[in-house]
Design an enzyme around this catalytic site. Structure first.
Site, short mmCIF file in Angstrom:
data_model
loop_
_atom_site.label_atom_id
_atom_site.label_comp_id
_atom_site.label_asym_id
_atom_site.label_seq_id
_atom_site.Cartn_x
_atom_site.Cartn_y
_atom_site.Cartn_z
N VAL A 505 0.83 -1.20 0.00
CA VAL A 505 0.00 0.00 0.00
C VAL A 505 0.87 1.25 0.00
CG1 VAL A 505 -1.98 -1.07 1.13
CG2 VAL A 505 -0.18 -0.05 2.52
N ASP A 506 0.43 2.23 -0.74
CA ASP A 506 1.02 3.56 -0.67
C ASP A 506 0.48 4.24 0.59
OD1 ASP A 506 2.27 6.00 -1.57
OD2 ASP A 506 0.26 6.67 -2.12
N LYS A 507 1.16 5.26 1.05
CA LYS A 507 0.71 5.95 2.27
C LYS A 507 -0.28 7.07 1.95
CE LYS A 507 3.43 8.91 4.37
NZ LYS A 507 2.63 10.17 4.42
N THR A 508 0.19 8.06 1.24
CA THR A 508 -0.62 9.25 1.01
C THR A 508 -1.79 8.96 0.08
OG1 THR A 508 1.35 10.62 1.25
CG2 THR A 508 -0.57 11.64 0.24
#
Length: 817
Positions: A505-508
């Site tokens: 997963v990406d954060k932002t």
């Protein structure tokens, strides 16, 4: 007819050149709106004085807007919309000779599709088959269906035709069965010599008229050597009818091996019964298949039939949805549905977007916020600008993707495809073998028994059950997911989701809201916060990055005036640089400044302290000197912790990969309980990390929302894009979570598991049915039980097989996600 192998993977069609010729819902379209080119006679118009005019096409009042004007015969005409302008330009003399009648304020009937809008028909089993009219598939004989269902359009010519033929067949077959089966019920009797002629009179219209479509499809299958179910039906009914006609017209030419009690038996009731029962199966199948498009029609039906357009005078005029064009100002009243995708220009309200996004919580919307077609206005009134209309709306794009996904081929289908390719020739071979065995060793009348066995084998086999097993389940499953805001683009992704064991997963924007805010600005002596903010916001105002938007928004909130930047260069995963007011400005992470040869030691400790609290630290340098650090905070989505807990309970390992600093990433990972994370990773690094996990034997899904996530989304086994992300991310991904909620990953996996189970059930039933039915029809039980299957019973069993597969697939409409 044309065969287009790429049609199953087509995502979008060609863009329309003229806004009035926007494609109907059944035609794939680009997701971007297109400005219409200038039309002949419409250039170099004088700028008139602003005064109201009457639209010569629709009769509405029109403002003196040069963009909606057209010059004809030294006169300039003005229009309420580009749609009316384009219609007028196509035939000015017609509209001038037939001025519009006063327009009614109330219109409740949606406008018909634009003239000439093509509806494409395709086969549910062979999506490469496409033609512009309904009919039968030349590969399998099944009825073609529209590639894109239309909301409110329940017309089904194939179903109507088959139903009419069924009623005629039933009226003639019932007395025929009574005549043929009478002796079996009341005891053997010597029927009159003319009785077979009466049976022929009743059966012939059934076979040659009601069953004629089956013979047409059978002929095409033999001519093209694409053997299918109708090849078997044509052989079986044709053999029964032709033999029976020969038995009454030329009885003396048939050998004694066909005679029973001195007469040659006829099988008119079998030929008519087979035809009637196959018609029953076709009607049931067509009705069931029509129900599989219900989810798509439901999506399209979310948009209202009409919209309230605000005209130049400020009055509200109700117009058909088909008349709305990009740029129109529309009023949405309390209790109304949003007609098209757009942006709120005035007013505010609370919108229920659950029918589109799957989110049950109403969302507050105000000026500048985007709204989507189909959302229910639960609060006040607002005026919106139409940004995407027709096939460009999110609803239409979702519906088209759902339709395309339903016709895509899952890997599990390959087994059924290979089996179906050999199926019909094998069945014909078994029928011939059964006939030979009965002729050689069967009891008298041997030839009659051989004919019954061969016809029964031909009729009971059903390759359509094999062919439908996967696509029908995929169609229903994808439609079910769309109802909950989970858009699965193809069958391969649906199948792969069930095997995913690792989620990157990406954060932002994925774990966090993606609505970053500036929480703090630290500067060096001689620099004020306003000065730094003016330079950085001017540099960032052309960027779509969430952090850039946060800085620009913060500058506007503080009434800081911005200027135009020049020579702007954006480096994915690093930052941005350019000239503002003659000064060279760099805004990015430490790697960005190091790449420019700028020392940032003075801000190292400050930046680390900000990151420890979960903020992102953006370093700012002007003319080669570090002058400030900006703290940007992005709150974690309220739904993220529960979504991660659900994934962990399902045995999914979650790994966070972000371009942010390691300290910030560690703080967010600790808060969310994510054990493994990778920080400071650029787009290529994200892609490489996904490939590394795959090389370790993991089945990887990647969830992200930004342009920098696109390479990783494309490389993953299943790319999952947040619906609130960029268009590039959504194009690269194979699954889109419309609501932008990570909880949709669990929904998608559960849907995948249930769909795969349903497909396996269908395939098992299809294989088991044929493995059991064909030997029984051949007479394998006769030596022990004296049982020889009637062709009529075989026809009933064959008709029910496809219907059973479709009915089982329809259970997915109620899948619990």
């Amino acid at each position: 007819m044309r065969f287009d192998p790429a049609i199953a993977n087509r995502r979008k069609g060609a863009k329309s050149d003229y806004s009035v010729q926007r494609p109907h819902m059944s035609t794939p379209a680009s997701s971007s709106s297109i400005r219409p080119p200038a039309l002949p006679g419409g250039n170099d118009l004088p700028v008139p004085v602003d005064k109201p005019h009457i639209d010569p096409v629709c009769g509405m009042r029109a403002a003196t807007n040069p963009d909606k004007a057209y010059a004809f015969r030294d006169t300039t005409y003005y229009f309420c919309s580009q749609g009316c302008r384009t219609k007028f330009a196509g035939d000015p003399e017609h509209y001038l000779a037939h001025p519009p009648q006063p327009r009614a304020m109330k219109q409740t009937v949606p406008a018909p599709p634009p003239a000439g809008a093509a509806v494409e028909y395709t086969c549910p089993m062979h999506p490469e088959v496409v033609q512009d009219h309904p009919g039968a598939c030349p590969l399998c004989g099944m009825a073609l269906e529209p590639r894109m269902p239309v909301a409110g359009d329940d017309a089904n010519p194939e179903l109507d035709d088959m139903t009419r033929r069924l009623w005629i067949a039933a009226v003639l077959t019932v007395p025929l069965w009574a005549i043929a089966m009478g002796p079996m019920v009341i005891g053997a009797m010597d029927s009159p010599r003319w009785m077979p002629w009466l049976e022929a009179a009743l059966a012939t219209p059934v076979v040659l008229y009601c069953g004629w479509p089956f013979f047409e499809r059978a002929w095409v299958s033999f001519r093209t050597m694409k053997l299918n179910m109708f090849s078997l039906i044509g052989l079986g009914t044709g053999a029964s009818w032709l033999f029976s006609v020969a038995a009454i017209v030329f009885p003396d030419l048939l050998p004694d091996a066909f005679r029973e009690h001195g007469r040659v038996p006829v099988y008119f009731e079998a030929a008519a019964g087979i035809t009637t029962l196959v018609l029953v199966g076709q009607v049931l199948e067509l009705r069931a298949r029509a129900r599989t498009s219900g989810a798509i029609k439901a999506l399209l039906g979310l948009a209202p039939a009409n919209a309230w357009r605000v005209d130049a005078s400020g009055s509200d005029v109700e117009v058909p949805l088909a008349d709305v064009v990009v740029g129109d100002r529309l009023r949405v009243r309390p209790g109304d549905k949003v007609p098209v995708d757009g942006t709120i220009e005035s007013g505010s309200s609370s919108l229920d977007e659950a029918l589109v996004t799957g989110e049950a919580v109403p969302v507050e919307k105000g000026v500048g916020d985007r709204v989507i077609a189909g959302a229910l206005n639960q609060g006040g009134s607002f005026v919106m600008r139409a940004d995407h209309v027709g096939a460009d709306t999110l609803l239409a794009r979702i519906a088209m993707l759902v339709a395309d996904a339903g016709r895509s081929r899952a890997p599990i289908q390959k087994l059924a495809d290979r089996a179906a390719g050999w199926f019909v020739p094998i069945v014909i071979g078994i029928a011939l073998l059964a006939a030979i065995v009965w002729i050689v060793v069967g009891p008298a009348p041997a030839f009659a028994h051989a004919l019954v066995a061969a016809v029964s084998v031909l009729i009971i086999a059903c390759p359509c059950a094999l062919g439908l097993a996967t696509p029908i389940s995929v169609t229903v499953a994808v439609g079910r997911g769309a109802r909950d805001g989970v858009l699965i683009k193809d069958a391969d992704a649906l199948e792969r989701l069930a095997g995913v064991d690792t989620l990157v997963v990406d954060k932002t924007g994925t774990l966090t809201e993606g609505k970053a805010t500036v929480s703090r600005i630290e500067t060096v002596d001689g620099w004020s916060e306003a000065d730094v903010l003016r330079l950085v916001a001017s540099l960032e105002q052309a960027s779509a990055h969430p952090m850039a938007a946060a800085i620009v928004r913060h500058a506007k909130e503080r009434n800081v005036s911005l200027v135009e930047a020049t020579g702007t260069t954006s480096l994915a995963g690093l930052g941005v640089k350019g000239s503002v007011c003659g000064r060279f400005v760099v805004a990015g992470n430490p790697a960005m400044l190091a790449q420019e040869g700028i020392a940032a030691d003075a801000f190292t400790q400050k930046a680390d302290a900000l990151r420890e609290n979960g903020s992102t630290a953006l370093l700012i340098a002007v003319d080669g000197r570090a002058v400030a650090v900006i703290a940007i905070t992005d709150a974690v989505k309220a739904s993220t912790p529960a979504a991660l807990a659900a994934l962990a309970a399902e045995g999914i390992t979650v790994v966070m990969v972000t371009g942010d600093h390691a300290t910030t990433a560690r703080a967010v990972a600790k808060k969310l309980g994510i054990a493994r994370f990778e920080a400071g990773v650029d787009p290529a690094g994200k892609q490489a990390f996904v490939k590394k996990l795959q090389a370790e034997g993991h089945r990887v899904a990647m969830a992200g929302d930004g342009v920098n996530d696109a390479p990783a989304l494309a490389a993953a086994d299943v790319g999952i894009a947040m619906g609130n992300g960029t268009d590039v991310a959504m194009e690269s991904a194979r699954v889109v979570l419309i609501g932008g909620d990570l909880a949709g990953v669990s929904k998608a996996r559960r849907l995948s598991e249930q769909a795969l189970a349903n497909i396996r059930q269908n395939l098992f039933f299809a294989f088991f049915y044929n493995a059991l039915g064909v030997p029984i029809a051949a007479g394998v039980l006769y030596p022990w039980f004296g049982l020889l299957l009637s062709p009529t019973i075989a026809a009933a069993a064959m008709s029910l097989s496809s219907v059973s597969v479709i009915t089982n697939a329809l259970r997915l409409r109620n899948a619990k996600l």
